[in-house]
Motif scaffolding. Structure first.
Motif, PDB file in Angstrom:
ATOM      1  N   HIS A  34      20.274  47.820  18.156  1.00  0.00           N
ATOM      2  CA  HIS A  34      20.668  49.188  19.416  1.00  0.00           C
ATOM      3  C   HIS A  34      19.709  50.046  18.918  1.00  0.00           C
ATOM      4  O   HIS A  34      19.225  50.731  19.852  1.00  0.00           O
ATOM      5  CB  HIS A  34      22.012  49.149  19.554  1.00  0.00           C
ATOM      6  CG  HIS A  34      22.796  48.071  20.092  1.00  0.00           C
ATOM      7  ND1 HIS A  34      22.553  47.655  21.098  1.00  0.00           N
ATOM      8  CD2 HIS A  34      23.784  47.121  19.400  1.00  0.00           C
ATOM      9  CE1 HIS A  34      23.188  46.549  21.690  1.00  0.00           C
ATOM     10  NE2 HIS A  34      24.015  46.540  20.698  1.00  0.00           N
ATOM     11  N   HIS A  84      27.356  43.360  11.565  1.00  0.00           N
ATOM     12  CA  HIS A  84      27.310  44.652  12.308  1.00  0.00           C
ATOM     13  C   HIS A  84      26.290  45.345  12.032  1.00  0.00           C
ATOM     14  O   HIS A  84      25.699  46.067  12.817  1.00  0.00           O
ATOM     15  CB  HIS A  84      28.919  45.424  11.801  1.00  0.00           C
ATOM     16  CG  HIS A  84      30.002  44.723  12.542  1.00  0.00           C
ATOM     17  ND1 HIS A  84      30.458  43.578  12.434  1.00  0.00           N
ATOM     18  CD2 HIS A  84      30.694  45.027  13.544  1.00  0.00           C
ATOM     19  CE1 HIS A  84      31.400  43.059  13.335  1.00  0.00           C
ATOM     20  NE2 HIS A  84      31.570  44.293  14.129  1.00  0.00           N
ATOM     21  N   ALA A 135      23.548  40.840  20.186  1.00  0.00           N
ATOM     22  CA  ALA A 135      23.522  42.268  19.841  1.00  0.00           C
ATOM     23  C   ALA A 135      24.882  42.725  20.309  1.00  0.00           C
ATOM     24  O   ALA A 135      25.013  43.814  19.831  1.00  0.00           O
ATOM     25  CB  ALA A 135      22.387  43.063  20.618  1.00  0.00           C
ATOM     26  N   HIS A 136      25.847  41.785  20.743  1.00  0.00           N
ATOM     27  CA  HIS A 136      27.145  42.315  21.302  1.00  0.00           C
ATOM     28  C   HIS A 136      27.916  41.359  20.681  1.00  0.00           C
ATOM     29  O   HIS A 136      27.835  40.167  20.201  1.00  0.00           O
ATOM     30  CB  HIS A 136      27.103  42.236  22.575  1.00  0.00           C
ATOM     31  CG  HIS A 136      26.316  42.990  23.517  1.00  0.00           C
ATOM     32  ND1 HIS A 136      26.529  44.625  23.418  1.00  0.00           N
ATOM     33  CD2 HIS A 136      25.115  42.836  24.324  1.00  0.00           C
ATOM     34  CE1 HIS A 136      25.422  44.961  24.236  1.00  0.00           C
ATOM     35  NE2 HIS A 136      24.851  43.897  24.711  1.00  0.00           N
ATOM     36  N   MET A 148      23.602  44.151  14.181  1.00  0.00           N
ATOM     37  CA  MET A 148      23.730  44.455  15.476  1.00  0.00           C
ATOM     38  C   MET A 148      23.310  45.993  15.969  1.00  0.00           C
ATOM     39  O   MET A 148      22.699  46.784  16.649  1.00  0.00           O
ATOM     40  CB  MET A 148      25.082  44.445  15.988  1.00  0.00           C
ATOM     41  CG  MET A 148      25.339  42.836  16.013  1.00  0.00           C
ATOM     42  SD  MET A 148      27.133  42.601  16.284  1.00  0.00           S
ATOM     43  CE  MET A 148      27.608  43.422  17.592  1.00  0.00           C
TER      44      MET A 148
END
Length: 420
Positions: free
Chosen positions: A242, A235, A49-50, A238
């Protein structure tokens, strides 16, 4: 100043490397990040996730450290963590030109518990902070030059900002901080250098462009392991990940406003044993508390006296030194790294406060240095502040290093019910 920096680095090195392999198991988010680093070396695809830079560095640590074992995946992060107090001292010196403020700022970071804990495991917040501080050092240093030289230093700062954001998106706080400072200050008086600032095209075009290009290029190795994925799709995944994390998804979730008050630290490792000769971690069900003789615990806990004093100092700095270059820079960067979290609805944790916390430590150093003009007994107050910070570091050190404690000694260090 050079000798002070060397001693500061030596102290940070010792505290971060001593007993680095104490727990031969994956601690906290090492279960993700250390394995992701190994996956890069093995060519195994995965989702994270980063952004990837933090895991590249862990992969490098494993490769240079001789394999996938605690020393292998931890040593490089410990080294980078030892450099942060020195980098903060340099940043403070560029702002103030005062060695005492600089060394005290660096010392406060070296004496903090959460910076120490995060440095001793294969986690990624330390690399984010180091790149962010280095970027701001380069940004300030560039103001000492004119013409092409200034643009080259600004590009170097942009590269460091790009690396910072390539660890975590929250690294944008460091870039936002200098952007706010540039907008509101417009004329930056550096010690002995007069008034000078970057032009609008340097700040609004060159710096964002370099940051974006470096950030994008740092994705290239990751995409080689995932040829079926596109950068835009990654992206989107991700971002949606979040957004999908609930605000109560973890027992250690804590709202952003609670971080300066240290209301909810985190347990990274906890083990109960009957004897100190037992191997840790213990295989099997947890030992009942009534049979527990010793506790091994690693807590993501800021140095309590340091953090509480720094929070008060940040408020005091707003009143006392907003008109100064250093005061304005510290306060704007503190706000830039804390207040955006108020817009985040997902579960967040106290380690997200690390970037803002280092500016509160700098605020404490600035207020400490200026307090000699207040009252006659300010000298004793200054000694009490430093003594309290050192005492807090020593008292909670077993929770930073994972040293054995009796259950009674452990609970004595849990000053608030919310810490447990």
């Amino acid at each position: 100043m050079p000798l002070g920096l060397l001693l500061l680095w030596f102290f940070a090195l010792v505290t971060r490397f001593w007993g680095l392999t104490r727990f031969p198991t994956l601690v906290f988010d090492e279960v993700y990040f250390a394995r992701f680093g190994r996956n890069y070396l093995a060519g195994v695809p995965f989702f994270d996730a980063h952004p990837p830079l933090g895991k590249y560095l862990i992969a490098l640590s494993i490769w240079l450290g001789g394999g996938f074992h605690p020393w292998g995946y931890r040593w490089l992060n410990a080294l980078m963590g030892s450099l942060i107090p020195v980098a903060v001292a340099v940043l403070a010196y560029l702002l103030t030109g005062r060695s005492r403020v600089a060394l005290l700022s660096g010392l406060f970071v070296a004496l903090d518990g959460l910076f120490l804990v995060e440095s001793r495991y294969a986690l990624i917040n330390i690399s984010l902070v180091l790149f962010g501080v280095v970027a701001q050092i380069l940004w300030l240093w560039g103001l000492r030059y004119q013409g092409r030289g200034r643009s080259l230093w600004l590009m170097a700062a942009g590269m460091a900002f790009g690396a910072c954001v390539a660890v975590k998106w929250s690294g944008l706080g460091f870039l936002l901080g200098v952007g706010l400072f540039w907008v509101l200050q417009q004329r930056l008086p550096l010690p002995a250098e007069g008034k000078t600032t970057y032009s609008w095209w340097q700040m609004c075009l060159l710096l964002p462009l370099v940051t974006f290009v470096v950030y994008t290029l740092l994705w290239w190795p990751h995409l080689q392991f995932h040829p079926h994925q596109r950068l835009l799709d990654l992206h989107q995944q991700m971002f949606h990940f979040h957004r999908s994390v609930a605000s109560t998804a973890h027992p250690y979730c804590s709202p952003w406003w609670s971080w300066p008050l240290l209301l909810r630290p985190m347990s990274y490792f906890f083990q109960r044993v009957q004897t100190l000769s037992e191997a840790v971690p213990v295989i099997g069900p947890p030992l009942p508390m009534e049979a527990t003789r010793w506790v091994y615990a690693v807590y993501a806990l800021f140095n309590p006296p340091l953090l509480w004093l720094s929070t008060l100092a940040t408020l005091a700095l707003l009143v006392l030194q907003w008109h100064t270059t250093a005061g304005r820079f510290v306060l704007l960067n503190y706000a830039a790294n804390l207040l955006p979290w108020a817009l985040v609805s997902r579960c967040v944790f106290i380690y997200h406060y690390l970037p803002a916390a280092l500016y509160s430590f700098m605020a404490l150093a600035l207020v400490w240095e200026s307090s000699h003009t207040w009252v006659a007994w300010a000298r004793w107050l200054r000694l009490a502040i430093v003594g309290g910070v050192i005492a807090g570091f020593v008292y909670w050190l077993p929770l930073y290093l994972g040293l054995p404690l009796t259950p009674e000694a452990f609970f004595r260090r849990m000053w608030l019910r919310s810490w447990i």
